[in-house]
Design an enzyme around this catalytic site. Structure first.
Site, PDB file in Angstrom:
ATOM      1  N   ASP A   1      -9.283  -4.541  -5.977  1.00 59.16           N
ATOM      2  CA  ASP A   1      -8.860  -3.647  -4.897  1.00 59.16           C
ATOM      3  C   ASP A   1      -9.712  -2.387  -4.953  1.00 59.16           C
ATOM      4  O   ASP A   1      -9.512  -1.534  -5.816  1.00 59.16           O
ATOM      5  CB  ASP A   1      -7.375  -3.316  -5.065  1.00 59.16           C
ATOM      6  CG  ASP A   1      -6.780  -2.626  -3.846  1.00 59.16           C
ATOM      7  OD1 ASP A   1      -7.544  -1.967  -3.116  1.00 59.16           O
ATOM      8  OD2 ASP A   1      -5.553  -2.735  -3.637  1.00 59.16           O
TER       9      ASP A   1
ATOM     10  N   HIS B   1      -7.630  -5.342  -1.531  1.00 63.95           N
ATOM     11  CA  HIS B   1      -6.383  -4.723  -1.078  1.00 63.95           C
ATOM     12  C   HIS B   1      -5.572  -5.672  -0.190  1.00 63.95           C
ATOM     13  O   HIS B   1      -4.343  -5.561  -0.113  1.00 63.95           O
ATOM     14  CB  HIS B   1      -6.700  -3.433  -0.312  1.00 63.95           C
ATOM     15  CG  HIS B   1      -5.531  -2.532  -0.114  1.00 63.95           C
ATOM     16  ND1 HIS B   1      -4.750  -2.074  -1.154  1.00 63.95           N
ATOM     17  CD2 HIS B   1      -5.000  -1.981   1.016  1.00 63.95           C
ATOM     18  CE1 HIS B   1      -3.801  -1.287  -0.683  1.00 63.95           C
ATOM     19  NE2 HIS B   1      -3.917  -1.220   0.623  1.00 63.95           N
TER      20      HIS B   1
ATOM     21  N   SER C   1       0.837  -1.198   0.000  1.00 56.42           N
ATOM     22  CA  SER C   1       0.000   0.000   0.000  1.00 56.42           C
ATOM     23  C   SER C   1       0.879   1.258   0.000  1.00 56.42           C
ATOM     24  O   SER C   1       1.643   1.463  -0.944  1.00 56.42           O
ATOM     25  CB  SER C   1      -0.958  -0.043   1.198  1.00 56.42           C
ATOM     26  OG  SER C   1      -1.977   0.921   1.049  1.00 56.42           O
TER      27      SER C   1
END
Length: 721
Positions: free
Chosen positions: A666, A698, A591
């Site tokens: 995601d 995600h 991320s």
């Protein structure tokens, strides 16, 4: 001479035994081998000095059991799935205020990170009756204060269920997917303000306040869902990216007696957020927080639920941004508020008119959790980093800021669950060397009353693995600043040898990876890498949390500048150590950490040999409005800040090996980021590796996904570092 040889031989054998390690297998990391025992779903009971928890009695049987806080003895079983075939598992439960009824959720279906639909049943322990609240799955059912009604959301509308008559009244009628949402947050509020339920009962139970989201003009994002059918389907939802239109929000109050709904006048605001609403302890007044789009000017109002007149109670401003916190009200409507106004996060005491009475906590350290107040004795309980930013301790302090007392004993990470009367608390302690331990403590003295649960069994199991321990150090950066870091070395570490270094970080604003606490799954994976001859290092650079506002907010308007500099500086510092092979330094992250590892490999191409980026933000223009603009303002205002540190801008600099990983489903960091990076590298004729996971969000998990993902990363490291 013979004695000397035997002694020498014994030392050699002992040394070999000391470093003997059972090798960590990838499957063990993900199949529960290293899972810790926990106390699941502990809820303090308001009307008695007791707590409840969910316990699994058998493979197909769960119970909600009641325990006494003072003795830890089980008082009784309140609910058991064995008695009701409709409920196979207890996903969530909540008592009404009188603690006479329980809402039990089962068959949950996740929506986004925090939201879910579930079948909810109303259980009455006295009558031993179980009634389904609705004949379909619903969201966020919430008791009125007297327990006679339950408000809930369904298909973007709000409903009120009457317990006695078992009849349901629909409160709103305009709810429509991707247009109007009543009482439930939109995607970006849920993700960035960490809230789902946006409705609340007043204390008398005759008014229901809620926030309406009009997301009609919010741009729509679509994801292909590949599934197993012949043709993919498509999921569309509203997602406001940086600089784009947000939902229009408004506050409404429904009066159950009149059946009328009134809208609160907020016409003086333009392009704003309502991150929190909450009725005060005075049934007449609703508190509402309104913050501007830049999120540096927060206003708290008390709104009269009848006249809808509003009064400004508190105005919090900051040159960068203001963190959203939840008000904690005393019985007389005075309240406790958290603020960074003196440079560190501390607690402040206000009266009900919004006048500051006193600052409760002070010092060059931060409050990291506020547990509540013993109103009778005017004593607050909180968690802080007073012993160092990598540690967490439990403290009490008087409302006037005097008589502070430390209640936790061990250095590491301490969390707490307090009894309703604040006489006892459950201390959950762990450290880098100690698996989570639960103990009952006295709130006045901090003395241990009794151990509840430990993980000695896991610790004993890990003896054979002889895991490396984290060495906590500080790494110097610019202007004399010291960065927190941990280093994990092979157990047979030899300072005369040269080792490759693999760095891991997240680096997002206010985050922390360097903390003295027990292992997570990544720690076991990193330990496995040390067994293969790697040194693993994590560094919290500038912009991370718990070291004061200036340290955290230095990255304002230029995400990816100082954080990238610090990882490169840290790598160069590590390279000065005699045991580090400067030609074999790599980095990875997920991320925000993927954004960072991508940038670091490109901008530090003379330092880093390889990088792995999982689900990375590649351009902040692609990310959501609330998070991104909090730190960057809008792209229209700060184009240079957005573009200067986008990995796309630096794609030409790629020299090392790069692995890019993303999931197509995601909803948070869209796969669009990966596609943009891939296209940029392709057009620069760069050689790199990439891996796309169909229909994974995600977290990129489910089935063997994590095992396959980490196996892929392991092989990439072994082949390229």
């Amino acid at each position: 001479m013979k004695h000397l040889n035997l002694t020498l031989l014994f030392c050699i054998i002992a040394t070999q035994i000391g470093v003997a390690q059972r090798q960590i297998q990838q499957e063990e990391i993900w199949n529960g081998t290293f899972r810790t025992k926990v106390m699941q779903s502990v809820n303090s009971m308001e009307k008695s000095n007791q707590y409840t928890r969910i316990e699994r009695i058998a493979k197909d049987q769960q119970e909600i059991n009641l325990y006494n806080f003072e003795t830890l003895e089980k008082a009784k079983t309140i609910f058991s799935t064995s008695a009701f075939q409709n409920i196979k598992s207890i996903d969530t439960y909540v008592f009404d205020h009188k603690e006479e009824q329980i809402l039990i959720g089962t068959n949950s279906t996740s929506i986004f990170r925090r939201s879910a639909l579930a079948d909810f049943y109303l259980y009455n322990p006295t009558k031993n009756t179980l009634v389904k609240v609705a004949d379909h799955k619903i969201m966020e059912p919430t008791f009125s204060n007297d327990g006679t009604k339950i408000a809930y959301a369904y298909q973007n509308n709000l409903y009120v269920y009457d317990v006695a008559s078992q009849k349901t009244q629909q409160i709103t009628n305009d709810g429509k997917k991707n247009h109007i949402i009543n009482g439930i947050s939109d995607w970006v509020y849920e993700e960035e303000f960490s809230i789902v339920r946006m409705f609340d009962w007043n204390k008398d139970g005759d008014k229901l306040a809620y926030v309406k989201f009009d997301e009609t003009d919010v741009p729509e994002y679509s994801m292909d869902i590949y599934g197993t059918g012949l043709y993919p389907t498509q999921d569309k939802f509203k997602y406001p990216k940086a600089g784009e239109k947000n939902s229009l929000v408004s506050i409404h109050i429904f009066d159950l007696k009149s059946g009328k709904t009134e809208k609160v006048n907020l016409s003086e605001f333009n392009d704003f957020y309502i991150p929190r609403i909450k009725w005060t302890n005075d049934s007449k007044y609703l508190s509402a927080q309104v913050i501007n789009r830049h999120q540096n000017d927060l206003k708290i109002f008390f709104i009269d639920g009848t006249t809808l007149d509003k009064k400004l109670i508190l105005n919090e401003k900051d040159k960068a941004y203001v963190d959203v916190n939840t008000l904690t009200f005393l019985d007389n409507n005075d309240f406790v508020w958290q603020s960074e106004r003196d440079g560190y996060n501390h607690l402040y005491y206000y009266n009900k008119e919004g006048k500051l009475v006193n600052q409760i906590t002070k010092g060059n350290w931060e409050v990291t959790n506020y547990y509540g107040i013993d109103a009778k004795n005017k004593k607050l309980y909180y968690q802080s980093v007073e012993e160092g930013s990598i540690y967490r301790g439990i403290y009490s302090i008087d409302l006037n800021g005097k008589n502070k007392q430390k209640l936790s004993d061990n250095l590491g990470t301490n969390n707490a669950i307090f009894s309703p009367n604040f006489q006892q608390f459950i201390n959950i302690y762990s450290s880098n060397k100690t698996a989570p331990t639960y103990t009952l403590k006295n709130s006045k003295s901090g003395k241990v009353v009794k151990e509840i649960l430990n993980n000695k069994e896991l610790e004993n199991k890990l003896v054979d693995y002889n895991l490396p321990t984290k060495e906590f150090i500080q790494i110097p950066t610019v202007n004399g600043l010291q960065l927190n870091a941990w280093v994990m070395k092979p157990k047979d570490f030899d300072p005369s040898k040269k080792y490759p270094v693999f760095m891991y970080q997240y680096s997002g604003p206010g985050s922390q990876q360097v903390a003295d606490k027990w292992n997570d799954s990544n720690d076991y994976w990193h330990a496995m890498l040390t067994q293969k001859g790697y040194i693993v290092v994590t560094v919290d650079g500038r912009g991370t949390g718990f070291k004061g506002a200036d340290f955290k907010k230095v990255t304002q308007n230029q995400l990816g500048r100082y954080e990238v500099d610090d990882q490169i500086i840290a790598a160069k510092y590590l390279g000065t150590q005699s045991y580090v092979d400067t030609n074999r330094i790599g980095i990875w992250g997920w991320s925000y950490g993927g954004f960072m590892s991508s940038n670091v490999l490109l901008q530090g191409n003379d330092v880093f040999k390889m990088a792995i980026a999982v689900a990375p933000v590649i351009n902040w223009r692609y990310y959501d409005s609330i998070y991104t603009e909090r730190y960057m303002t809008t792209p229209q205002e700060n184009a240079k800040g957005y573009d200067d540190n986008s990995p796309i801008t630096h794609a030409e600099k790629l020299k090392g090996r790069y692995l890019l990983i993303h999931g197509t489903a995601d909803d948070n960091v869209h796969v669009q980021n990966a596609m943009a990076m891939i296209e940029s590298l392709v057009q620069k004729n760069k050689d790199f590796d990439w891996l796309i996971y169909p229909d994974k969000n995600h977290g990129i998990s489910g089935g063997n996904t994590r095992l396959q993902l980490y196996t892929k990363m392991t092989n990439f490291i072994l082949n390229n570092l």
